[in-house]
Design a protein around this motif. Structure first.
Motif, PDB file in Angstrom:
ATOM      1  N   ARG A 135       0.838  -1.209   0.000  1.00 21.98           N
ATOM      2  CA  ARG A 135       0.000   0.000   0.000  1.00 21.98           C
ATOM      3  C   ARG A 135       0.867   1.250   0.000  1.00 21.98           C
ATOM      4  O   ARG A 135       0.552   2.227  -0.680  1.00 21.98           O
ATOM      5  N   GLY A 136       1.946   1.235   0.764  1.00 23.52           N
ATOM      6  CA  GLY A 136       2.856   2.379   0.776  1.00 23.52           C
ATOM      7  C   GLY A 136       3.459   2.637  -0.590  1.00 23.52           C
ATOM      8  O   GLY A 136       3.549   3.784  -1.040  1.00 23.52           O
ATOM      9  N   LEU A 137       3.868   1.577  -1.274  1.00 19.81           N
ATOM     10  CA  LEU A 137       4.405   1.723  -2.630  1.00 19.81           C
ATOM     11  C   LEU A 137       3.354   2.276  -3.578  1.00 19.81           C
ATOM     12  O   LEU A 137       3.630   3.192  -4.361  1.00 19.81           O
ATOM     13  N   GLU A 138       2.149   1.753  -3.542  1.00 20.27           N
ATOM     14  CA  GLU A 138       1.071   2.231  -4.415  1.00 20.27           C
ATOM     15  C   GLU A 138       0.751   3.702  -4.140  1.00 20.27           C
ATOM     16  O   GLU A 138       0.489   4.472  -5.062  1.00 20.27           O
ATOM     17  N   HIS A 139       0.786   4.074  -2.878  1.00 21.95           N
ATOM     18  CA  HIS A 139       0.503   5.461  -2.490  1.00 21.95           C
ATOM     19  C   HIS A 139       1.588   6.412  -3.004  1.00 21.95           C
ATOM     20  O   HIS A 139       1.290   7.450  -3.589  1.00 21.95           O
ATOM     21  N   VAL A 140       2.839   6.030  -2.810  1.00 20.22           N
ATOM     22  CA  VAL A 140       3.960   6.893  -3.196  1.00 20.22           C
ATOM     23  C   VAL A 140       4.139   6.937  -4.716  1.00 20.22           C
ATOM     24  O   VAL A 140       4.268   8.011  -5.302  1.00 20.22           O
ATOM     25  N   VAL A 141       4.143   5.782  -5.352  1.00 26.36           N
ATOM     26  CA  VAL A 141       4.459   5.723  -6.778  1.00 26.36           C
ATOM     27  C   VAL A 141       3.253   6.070  -7.644  1.00 26.36           C
ATOM     28  O   VAL A 141       3.368   6.841  -8.596  1.00 26.36           O
ATOM     29  N   ASN A 142       2.093   5.522  -7.321  1.00 22.70           N
ATOM     30  CA  ASN A 142       0.902   5.701  -8.169  1.00 22.70           C
ATOM     31  C   ASN A 142      -0.109   6.685  -7.612  1.00 22.70           C
ATOM     32  O   ASN A 142      -1.182   6.845  -8.171  1.00 22.70           O
ATOM     33  N   ARG A 143       0.245   7.334  -6.497  1.00 26.54           N
ATOM     34  CA  ARG A 143      -0.605   8.367  -5.890  1.00 26.54           C
ATOM     35  C   ARG A 143      -1.990   7.859  -5.501  1.00 26.54           C
ATOM     36  O   ARG A 143      -2.960   8.612  -5.469  1.00 26.54           O
ATOM     37  N   ALA A 144      -2.109   6.565  -5.230  1.00 30.09           N
ATOM     38  CA  ALA A 144      -3.384   6.007  -4.773  1.00 30.09           C
ATOM     39  C   ALA A 144      -3.666   6.517  -3.367  1.00 30.09           C
ATOM     40  O   ALA A 144      -2.746   6.651  -2.553  1.00 30.09           O
ATOM     41  N   THR A 145      -4.917   6.808  -3.084  1.00 33.15           N
ATOM     42  CA  THR A 145      -5.270   7.269  -1.743  1.00 33.15           C
ATOM     43  C   THR A 145      -5.317   6.084  -0.792  1.00 33.15           C
ATOM     44  O   THR A 145      -5.586   4.946  -1.202  1.00 33.15           O
ATOM     45  N   VAL A 146      -5.078   6.348   0.466  1.00 33.49           N
ATOM     46  CA  VAL A 146      -5.125   5.290   1.473  1.00 33.49           C
ATOM     47  C   VAL A 146      -6.540   4.703   1.519  1.00 33.49           C
ATOM     48  O   VAL A 146      -6.702   3.482   1.609  1.00 33.49           O
ATOM     49  N   GLU A 147      -7.553   5.556   1.405  1.00 32.97           N
ATOM     50  CA  GLU A 147      -8.943   5.071   1.413  1.00 32.97           C
ATOM     51  C   GLU A 147      -9.169   4.065   0.290  1.00 32.97           C
ATOM     52  O   GLU A 147      -9.749   2.995   0.512  1.00 32.97           O
ATOM     53  N   ASP A 148      -8.720   4.406  -0.911  1.00 39.76           N
ATOM     54  CA  ASP A 148      -8.897   3.501  -2.053  1.00 39.76           C
ATOM     55  C   ASP A 148      -8.113   2.206  -1.864  1.00 39.76           C
ATOM     56  O   ASP A 148      -8.603   1.118  -2.191  1.00 39.76           O
ATOM     57  N   LEU A 149      -6.915   2.307  -1.361  1.00 34.60           N
ATOM     58  CA  LEU A 149      -6.090   1.118  -1.171  1.00 34.60           C
ATOM     59  C   LEU A 149      -6.708   0.154  -0.168  1.00 34.60           C
ATOM     60  O   LEU A 149      -6.736  -1.058  -0.394  1.00 34.60           O
ATOM     61  N   VAL A 150      -7.211   0.687   0.922  1.00 36.69           N
ATOM     62  CA  VAL A 150      -7.834  -0.172   1.935  1.00 36.69           C
ATOM     63  C   VAL A 150      -9.148  -0.744   1.392  1.00 36.69           C
ATOM     64  O   VAL A 150      -9.425  -1.933   1.554  1.00 36.69           O
ATOM     65  N   ALA A 151      -9.921   0.082   0.702  1.00 39.42           N
ATOM     66  CA  ALA A 151     -11.213  -0.367   0.170  1.00 39.42           C
ATOM     67  C   ALA A 151     -11.060  -1.455  -0.885  1.00 39.42           C
ATOM     68  O   ALA A 151     -11.874  -2.379  -0.950  1.00 39.42           O
ATOM     69  N   ARG A 152     -10.034  -1.357  -1.702  1.00 44.65           N
ATOM     70  CA  ARG A 152      -9.894  -2.331  -2.801  1.00 44.65           C
ATOM     71  C   ARG A 152      -9.388  -3.678  -2.323  1.00 44.65           C
ATOM     72  O   ARG A 152      -9.428  -4.656  -3.047  1.00 44.65           O
ATOM     73  N   GLY A 153      -8.885  -3.745  -1.111  1.00 48.90           N
ATOM     74  CA  GLY A 153      -8.368  -5.015  -0.616  1.00 48.90           C
ATOM     75  C   GLY A 153      -7.019  -5.334  -1.215  1.00 48.90           C
ATOM     76  O   GLY A 153      -6.408  -4.511  -1.887  1.00 48.90           O
ATOM     77  N   PHE A 154      -6.564  -6.521  -0.984  1.00 48.12           N
ATOM     78  CA  PHE A 154      -5.233  -6.929  -1.430  1.00 48.12           C
ATOM     79  C   PHE A 154      -5.353  -8.183  -2.262  1.00 48.12           C
ATOM     80  O   PHE A 154      -6.001  -9.147  -1.864  1.00 48.12           O
ATOM     81  N   GLN A 155      -4.719  -8.165  -3.417  1.00 51.66           N
ATOM     82  CA  GLN A 155      -4.648  -9.335  -4.283  1.00 51.66           C
ATOM     83  C   GLN A 155      -3.186  -9.731  -4.428  1.00 51.66           C
ATOM     84  O   GLN A 155      -2.401  -8.996  -5.023  1.00 51.66           O
ATOM     85  N   TRP A 156      -2.829 -10.870  -3.878  1.00 45.49           N
ATOM     86  CA  TRP A 156      -1.466 -11.363  -3.939  1.00 45.49           C
ATOM     87  C   TRP A 156      -1.076 -11.657  -5.381  1.00 45.49           C
ATOM     88  O   TRP A 156      -1.904 -12.100  -6.179  1.00 45.49           O
ATOM     89  N   ARG A 157       0.160 -11.384  -5.730  1.00 47.63           N
ATOM     90  CA  ARG A 157       0.696 -11.700  -7.061  1.00 47.63           C
ATOM     91  C   ARG A 157       1.887 -12.634  -6.893  1.00 47.63           C
ATOM     92  O   ARG A 157       2.833 -12.319  -6.162  1.00 47.63           O
ATOM     93  N   GLU A 158       1.859 -13.712  -7.605  1.00 48.98           N
ATOM     94  CA  GLU A 158       2.895 -14.733  -7.483  1.00 48.98           C
ATOM     95  C   GLU A 158       4.295 -14.181  -7.723  1.00 48.98           C
ATOM     96  O   GLU A 158       5.251 -14.566  -7.053  1.00 48.98           O
ATOM     97  N   HIS A 159       4.439 -13.266  -8.669  1.00 47.77           N
ATOM     98  CA  HIS A 159       5.771 -12.725  -8.988  1.00 47.77           C
ATOM     99  C   HIS A 159       5.911 -11.273  -8.577  1.00 47.77           C
ATOM    100  O   HIS A 159       6.803 -10.570  -9.056  1.00 47.77           O
ATOM    101  N   GLY A 160       5.040 -10.809  -7.704  1.00 45.13           N
ATOM    102  CA  GLY A 160       5.167  -9.479  -7.133  1.00 45.13           C
ATOM    103  C   GLY A 160       4.830  -8.341  -8.076  1.00 45.13           C
ATOM    104  O   GLY A 160       4.111  -8.511  -9.053  1.00 45.13           O
ATOM    105  N   TRP A 161       5.352  -7.176  -7.743  1.00 43.23           N
ATOM    106  CA  TRP A 161       5.092  -5.933  -8.466  1.00 43.23           C
ATOM    107  C   TRP A 161       6.422  -5.270  -8.791  1.00 43.23           C
ATOM    108  O   TRP A 161       7.400  -5.478  -8.096  1.00 43.23           O
ATOM    109  N   GLU A 162       6.416  -4.423  -9.804  1.00 47.39           N
ATOM    110  CA  GLU A 162       7.598  -3.631 -10.116  1.00 47.39           C
ATOM    111  C   GLU A 162       7.185  -2.159 -10.174  1.00 47.39           C
ATOM    112  O   GLU A 162       6.139  -1.825 -10.721  1.00 47.39           O
TER     113      GLU A 162
END
Length: 181
Positions: A148-175
Motif C-alpha cells: 500500500r505504501g508503494l502504491e501510495h507513493v508511486v501511483n498516488r493512490a489514496t489510502v482510502e482507495d487502497l484499503v477499500a480495494r483489498g489486497f490481491q497477492w501476485r505470485e511474482h510481485g510488483w515492479e
C-alpha cells in the motif's frame, strides 16, 4: 533520481495458513512458505537486484534469508516496512480484522496504528532509497502495508482507495519506478 523497486510479500506464513492477521507479531514461514522463498531466490537472484530491503518481522526476514542468503546481495532490515500494527488485534482471525478495515483508515486499532499511519511509515522508508540506491534495481520484501505504501507513493493512490480495494497477492510481485532522473 529514480530507482527500480521489485516488491514481493513475505512467503506463506503459518499464520497465513491458519487465517490469522499477524500484524506486528513475528510470525514464521511454514513448509510451503520456505519452498516459496527458495523459489523467489531462484527467480530473483540474477534479476539485477543490488540490495534487498526487508521488514524486520521474522516472516519477512526468513523469506529474505532463504531467498538471498549466501549471495553477495546485501539484506537490509527496516522496521518501517512492517505490516500495519493491529494492536490488541495482532494474531486474531483475519476475517475479524477485515470486517472493519475502513473504520481504521484514520483511527488507530486499539493499542496499534491506523492504515494511514502505516502507509506514512512505509513512505518515509521509501523516500530514503534513491539517496543511496538511485538508478539501480532493489527488492523490497514486506507486507500488505508495504505494498500500500508503494502504491501510495508511486501511483498516488489514496489510502482510502487502497484499503477499500483489498489486497490481491501476485505470485511474482510488483515492479515500481520511484522518482525521476
Amino acid at each position: 533520481m529514480s530507482i527500480e523497486i521489485v516488491f514481493e510479500t513475505h512467503a506463506l506464513s503459518e499464520d497465513n495458513e491458519r487465517g490469522l492477521a499477524t500484524g506486528w507479531l513475528p510470525g514464521r514461514l511454514g513448509v510451503q512458505g520456505r519452498k516459496n522463498a527458495a523459489e523467489m531466490g531462484r527467480r530473483r537472484r540474477h534479476d539485477g537486484i543490488v540490495a534487498v530491503f526487508c521488514s524486520d518481522l521474522r516472516r519477512s526476514v526468513e523469506t529474505a534469508e532463504i531467498a538471498f542468503g549466501g549471495t553477495s546481495i546485501p539484506i537490509l532490515y527496516d522496521w518501517r516496512l512492517r505490516e500495519c500494527d493491529f494492536g490488541s488485534r495482532n494474531g486474531t482471525p483475519s476475517v475479524e480484522v477485515s470486517r472493519d478495515l475502513m473504520d481504521h483508515v484514520d483511527r488507530p486499532y486499539p493499542d496499534g496504528e491506523s492504515h494511514r499511519q502505516a502507509v506514512g511509515r512505509v513512505a518515509r522508508s521509501l523516500a530514503e532509497l534513491p539517496m543511496r540506491w538511485g538508478r539501480r534495481r532493489v527488492m523490497v520484501i514486506g507486507h500488505i502495508a508495504t505494498q500500500r505504501g508503494l502504491e501510495h507513493v508511486v501511483n498516488r493512490a489514496t489510502v482510502e482507495d487502497l484499503v477499500a480495494r483489498g489486497f490481491q497477492w501476485r505470485e511474482h510481485g510488483w515492479e515500481y519506478q520511484l522518482g525521476q532522473d
